[in-house]
Design an enzyme around this catalytic site. Structure first.
Site, PDB file in Angstrom:
ATOM      1  N   TYR A   1       0.584  -0.721   0.024  1.00  0.00           N
ATOM      2  CA  TYR A   1       0.019  -0.055  -0.049  1.00  0.00           C
ATOM      3  C   TYR A   1       0.536   1.427   0.341  1.00  0.00           C
ATOM      4  O   TYR A   1       1.854   1.559   0.744  1.00  0.00           O
ATOM      5  CB  TYR A   1      -0.987  -0.266   1.056  1.00  0.00           C
TER       6      TYR A   1
ATOM      7  N   GLU B   1      -0.809   4.510  -0.217  1.00  0.00           N
ATOM      8  CA  GLU B   1      -1.909   5.490  -0.556  1.00  0.00           C
ATOM      9  C   GLU B   1      -1.287   6.890   0.030  1.00  0.00           C
ATOM     10  O   GLU B   1       0.033   7.245   0.740  1.00  0.00           O
ATOM     11  CB  GLU B   1      -2.849   5.400   0.986  1.00  0.00           C
TER      12      GLU B   1
ATOM     13  N   ASP C   1      -8.868  14.682 -24.416  1.00  0.00           N
ATOM     14  CA  ASP C   1      -8.132  12.878 -23.584  1.00  0.00           C
ATOM     15  C   ASP C   1      -7.389  11.970 -24.640  1.00  0.00           C
ATOM     16  O   ASP C   1      -8.222  11.790 -25.494  1.00  0.00           O
ATOM     17  CB  ASP C   1     -10.368  12.837 -23.250  1.00  0.00           C
TER      18      ASP C   1
ATOM     19  N   THR D   1      -4.647   7.277 -21.700  1.00  0.00           N
ATOM     20  CA  THR D   1      -4.785   5.710 -21.044  1.00  0.00           C
ATOM     21  C   THR D   1      -3.290   5.826 -21.364  1.00  0.00           C
ATOM     22  O   THR D   1      -2.107   6.665 -22.284  1.00  0.00           O
ATOM     23  CB  THR D   1      -5.335   4.851 -21.618  1.00  0.00           C
TER      24      THR D   1
ATOM     25  N   LYS E   1      -2.312   2.517 -25.023  1.00  0.00           N
ATOM     26  CA  LYS E   1      -3.072   2.409 -26.903  1.00  0.00           C
ATOM     27  C   LYS E   1      -1.540   2.151 -27.682  1.00  0.00           C
ATOM     28  O   LYS E   1      -0.237   1.576 -27.624  1.00  0.00           O
ATOM     29  CB  LYS E   1      -3.786   3.478 -26.433  1.00  0.00           C
TER      30      LYS E   1
ATOM     31  N   ARG F   1      -1.292  -1.144 -18.845  1.00  0.00           N
ATOM     32  CA  ARG F   1      -3.027  -0.590 -19.119  1.00  0.00           C
ATOM     33  C   ARG F   1      -3.295   0.128 -17.796  1.00  0.00           C
ATOM     34  O   ARG F   1      -2.606  -0.421 -16.433  1.00  0.00           O
ATOM     35  CB  ARG F   1      -4.083  -1.838 -18.426  1.00  0.00           C
TER      36      ARG F   1
HETATM   37  C1  LIG Z   1      -9.929   3.206 -24.011  1.00  0.00           C
HETATM   38  C2  LIG Z   1     -10.344   5.393 -23.497  1.00  0.00           C
HETATM   39  C3  LIG Z   1     -10.788   5.733 -22.929  1.00  0.00           C
HETATM   40  C4  LIG Z   1     -10.637   5.093 -21.474  1.00  0.00           C
HETATM   41  O1  LIG Z   1      -9.582   4.028 -21.349  1.00  0.00           O
HETATM   42  P1  LIG Z   1     -10.050   2.814 -20.373  1.00  0.00           P
HETATM   43  O2  LIG Z   1      -8.731   2.823 -19.557  1.00  0.00           O
HETATM   44  O3  LIG Z   1     -10.356   1.756 -20.936  1.00  0.00           O
HETATM   45  O4  LIG Z   1     -10.290   3.316 -18.899  1.00  0.00           O
HETATM   46  C5  LIG Z   1     -11.114   7.143 -22.278  1.00  0.00           C
HETATM   47  N1  LIG Z   1     -11.304   7.827 -22.910  1.00  0.00           N
HETATM   48  C6  LIG Z   1     -10.845   7.008 -24.481  1.00  0.00           C
HETATM   49  C7  LIG Z   1     -11.059   8.304 -25.722  1.00  0.00           C
HETATM   50  C8  LIG Z   1     -10.888   6.158 -25.053  1.00  0.00           C
HETATM   51  O5  LIG Z   1     -10.202   5.829 -26.364  1.00  0.00           O
END
Ligand SMILES: *Cc1c(COP(=O)(O)O)cnc(C)c1O
Length: 413
Positions: free
Chosen positions: A50, A52, A196, A222, A225, A231
């Site tokens: 942990y 936190e 985002d 994220t 990707k 992840r």
């Molecule tokens: C993939 C994605 C997310 C979410 O990601 P997770 O890790 O699956 O929660 C958020 N915003 C956009 C634009 C995405 O393509």
């Protein structure tokens, strides 16, 4: 005891999955293959503890090494995206968005975004998601002709609704995002601008896609990707006041203990992304996407917006075959060893369970070493699989060819 001895069932399933990944071509635009180094950090003893709190301000004893790990992750993230503050604790992209929403808005505040059906993400105001339950979501539109962001619609919605926040950045949008133009509109109505960049983070970090800084107040992403890490989520800003609000919103606002093994793996991925080779990788992702887009167009497929300038494309299958649904196509492709997802196209008449499109992306196959010259081969596999969707023997034959082809491109070390 090792995994094989302790739990042969799970060990076997992992081995089978590794074989599946090796013998197929991964075209899901949001997926990638991480390095052994990232895997090693993610599978390390850092999962045990942990931590936190934040570096040098923890609620548990013996976090010294964790402070150093998290500080490295933060410093590398800042360097990678050329910004002043980073929170590396968000467990996922959706969690990063929740925390950013909490930092920028009060419950009930209005915001505008692109809706899910047009290429947005469910965390951008889909009605069952916290983003729509706790905040007032409304949407701007794509231009129906060009299938790109309609800035007249963004401005009109912004003037009409006076949102607290404007959200840009998408899950199924093949074109570059004009962050400066969004900022102009945000300033006109006094809204925060949130980007985002979950999909394009790797391209942004390599300079292949324009940066959301200095235009955006807060940036979420994220790490798994195009950025090719574990992840997870990441939140960035240049504003000290907003950085504090973001940190509070992540912990204790919406999460408990951080996943320190994953934060270590993020640090490793950021280190990799800071190397010159990653720039070459990101450039190759886009070259491959352009080549694949051209090869598919040549075979009679229509791409929304007419093509791509990123890592992904949205194939509108109706131009090739009126009866071929996205679900049919994705199933046929899987049977042939090509992994993709069905995806709605703008104003899709078919419901999300079927759709009229498939989304294809090149980040994972580029990691495996495929080049532009291989995209003809990939497009051929795709076309043959879709045109033989009702012929299991033909699909099985293609599956064999795909496996033989994939074997030439080893997984990263
Ligand atoms: C993939 C994605 C997310 C979410 O990601 P997770 O890790 O699956 O929660 C958020 N915003 C956009 C634009 C995405 O393509």
């Amino acid at each position: 005891m090792n995994l094989q001895q302790t739990d042969p069932q799970i060990a076997e399933l992992i081995a089978l999955e590794a074989k599946r990944q090796e013998s197929t071509l991964e075209l899901i635009a949001s997926e990638n293959h991480v390095s052994r180094a990232v895997l090693a950090a993610a599978g390390s003893c850092l999962t045990n503890k942990y931590a936190e709190g934040y570096p040098n301000a923890r609620y548990y004893q013996a976090c010294g090494y964790y402070d150093q790990v998290e500080t490295l992750a933060i410093e590398r993230a800042k360097q990678l995206f050329n910004c002043k503050f980073a929170n590396v604790q968000a467990h996922s992209g959706a969690n990063a968005n929740l925390a950013a929403f909490m930092a920028l808005m009060q419950p009930g505040d209005p915001f505008i975004s692109l809706n899910l059906a047009s290429g947005g993400h469910l965390s951008h105001g889909m009605k069952l998601n916290t983003s729509a339950i706790f905040y007032k979501a409304a949407h701007y539109e794509l231009d129906p002709k060009t299938e790109t962001i309609d800035f007249n619609s963004v401005r009109a919605k912004a003037k009409e609704l006076k949102p607290k926040m404007i959200l840009c950045g998408y899950s199924a949008y093949p074109r570059m995002i004009d962050f400066a133009k969004f900022r102009e509109i945000a300033d006109e109505v006094g809204a925060f601008l949130l980007a985002d960049i979950a999909h394009i983070a790797g391209l942004v970090s390599a300079g292949v896609h324009p940066s959301p800084f200095p235009h955006c107040h807060v940036v979420t992403t994220t790490t798994h990707k195009t950025l090719r890490g574990p992840r997870g989520g990441l939140i960035l800003t240049n504003d000290e006041h907003l950085a504090k609000a973001v940190n509070r919103s992540v912990f204790p606002g919406s999460q408990g203990g951080p996943l320190m093994h994953i934060i270590a793996a993020k640090a490793v991925a950021f280190h990799e992304a800071l190397q010159p080779a990653f720039k070459t990788y990101a450039q190759q992702i886009v070259k491959n996407a352009s080549a694949l887009a051209a090869a598919l167009t040549q075979r009679g497929y229509r791409l929304t917006s007419g093509g791509t300038d990123t890592h992904l494309m949205l194939v509108d299958l109706r131009a090739k075959s009126e009866s071929l649904t996205g679900a049919d196509a994705a199933n046929a492709l899987e049977a042939a060893g090509i992994i993709a997802n069905k995806n709605g196209v703008p104003n899709d008449p078919r419901p999300p369970k079927f759709t009229s499109g498939v989304r294809l992306g090149t980040p994972a196959i580029t990691t495996r070493g495929l080049k532009e010259s291989d995209m003809e081969t990939v497009a051929n596999f795709i076309d043959r699989a879709m045109m033989n969707k009702d012929n299991p023997d033909a699909l099985a034959a293609i599956r064999g060819e795909v496996a033989a082809f994939a074997a030439k491109f080893p997984m990263p070390h």
